[in-house]
Scaffold this motif. Sequence first.
Motif, short mmCIF file in Angstrom:
data_model
loop_
_atom_site.label_atom_id
_atom_site.label_comp_id
_atom_site.label_asym_id
_atom_site.label_seq_id
_atom_site.Cartn_x
_atom_site.Cartn_y
_atom_site.Cartn_z
N PRO A 138 0.82 -1.22 0.00
CA PRO A 138 0.00 0.00 0.00
C PRO A 138 0.85 1.27 0.00
N MET A 139 1.56 1.49 -1.08
CA MET A 139 2.50 2.60 -1.15
C MET A 139 1.81 3.96 -1.10
N ALA A 140 0.63 4.09 -1.70
CA ALA A 140 -0.06 5.38 -1.68
C ALA A 140 -0.38 5.79 -0.24
N TRP A 141 -0.87 4.84 0.56
CA TRP A 141 -1.17 5.15 1.96
C TRP A 141 0.12 5.43 2.74
N PHE A 142 1.13 4.61 2.55
CA PHE A 142 2.40 4.82 3.25
C PHE A 142 2.99 6.18 2.93
N ALA B 194 1.29 8.91 1.92
CA ALA B 194 0.45 9.92 2.56
C ALA B 194 0.77 10.02 4.05
N GLU B 195 0.96 8.87 4.68
CA GLU B 195 1.28 8.84 6.11
C GLU B 195 2.67 9.47 6.36
N TYR B 196 3.60 9.21 5.47
CA TYR B 196 4.95 9.80 5.59
C TYR B 196 4.88 11.32 5.49
N ILE B 197 4.12 11.82 4.51
CA ILE B 197 3.98 13.26 4.33
C ILE B 197 3.38 13.88 5.58
N ALA B 198 2.31 13.28 6.10
CA ALA B 198 1.66 13.79 7.30
C ALA B 198 2.61 13.77 8.49
N ASP B 199 3.35 12.70 8.64
CA ASP B 199 4.31 12.58 9.74
C ASP B 199 5.36 13.68 9.66
N GLU B 200 5.90 13.89 8.47
CA GLU B 200 6.93 14.93 8.30
C GLU B 200 6.39 16.32 8.56
N LEU B 201 5.18 16.60 8.11
CA LEU B 201 4.59 17.91 8.36
C LEU B 201 4.40 18.15 9.86
N LEU B 202 3.93 17.15 10.56
CA LEU B 202 3.73 17.29 12.01
C LEU B 202 5.05 17.39 12.76
N ARG B 203 6.03 16.61 12.35
CA ARG B 203 7.33 16.69 13.02
C ARG B 203 7.99 18.04 12.78
N THR B 204 7.85 18.56 11.57
CA THR B 204 8.42 19.86 11.24
C THR B 204 7.78 20.96 12.09
N GLY B 205 6.46 20.84 12.29
CA GLY B 205 5.74 21.81 13.11
C GLY B 205 6.08 21.73 14.58
#
Length: 171
Positions: free
Chosen positions: A20-24, A26-37
């Motif tokens: 499920p690369m599309a979900w992984f 999307a989850e990676y992008i979300a994780d990076e945005l939250l960690r950056t914040g």
Amino acid sequence: MLHRGHEHTSGAGGGELTVPMAWFYAEYIADELLRTGDLMPPTSFEFRAGRDALALTVFLSDTEGELSATRVVSQLENWLSLTAYDQPWREWIGGRMAERTAQAATSKTPDPDLALAGDAWRWLEETELLAPDLDAVPGGGAPWGEDDGPKVWTPAWQLGLPLGHLAIHLF
């Protein structure tokens, strides 16, 4: 043999694993945005709620199945508008999940991305987290600290959505 998203083969050997690369992604992008914040510890339930809400937004807004690193920057404004306070995000997610489920049913091909998105959505809807009651009126005029004051059980998506929105804004 690994396959991205909805790609499948009908090789004689069988046993291929669909990843499920599309979900992984999307989850990676979300994780990076939250960690950056740097809004909260990555081990907290609030972080998970923000990551899952944001990952669902990223995953379900990718209608072309072509989310790439170059398209992430161009999608930030779209994600901001989808996660804004006055938007019907919950209804939008429900509608998009129903559309994707119907597409998967007609194709008769398992969709592991959709399965993981469904797990995240169920967790966000069924899990409640104890959060400050923002509607409470402080009594006695005493200022409350971060951990003081009344708290209320809140659906995880209601905490995660504004965190995801703020993380996008801070990016």
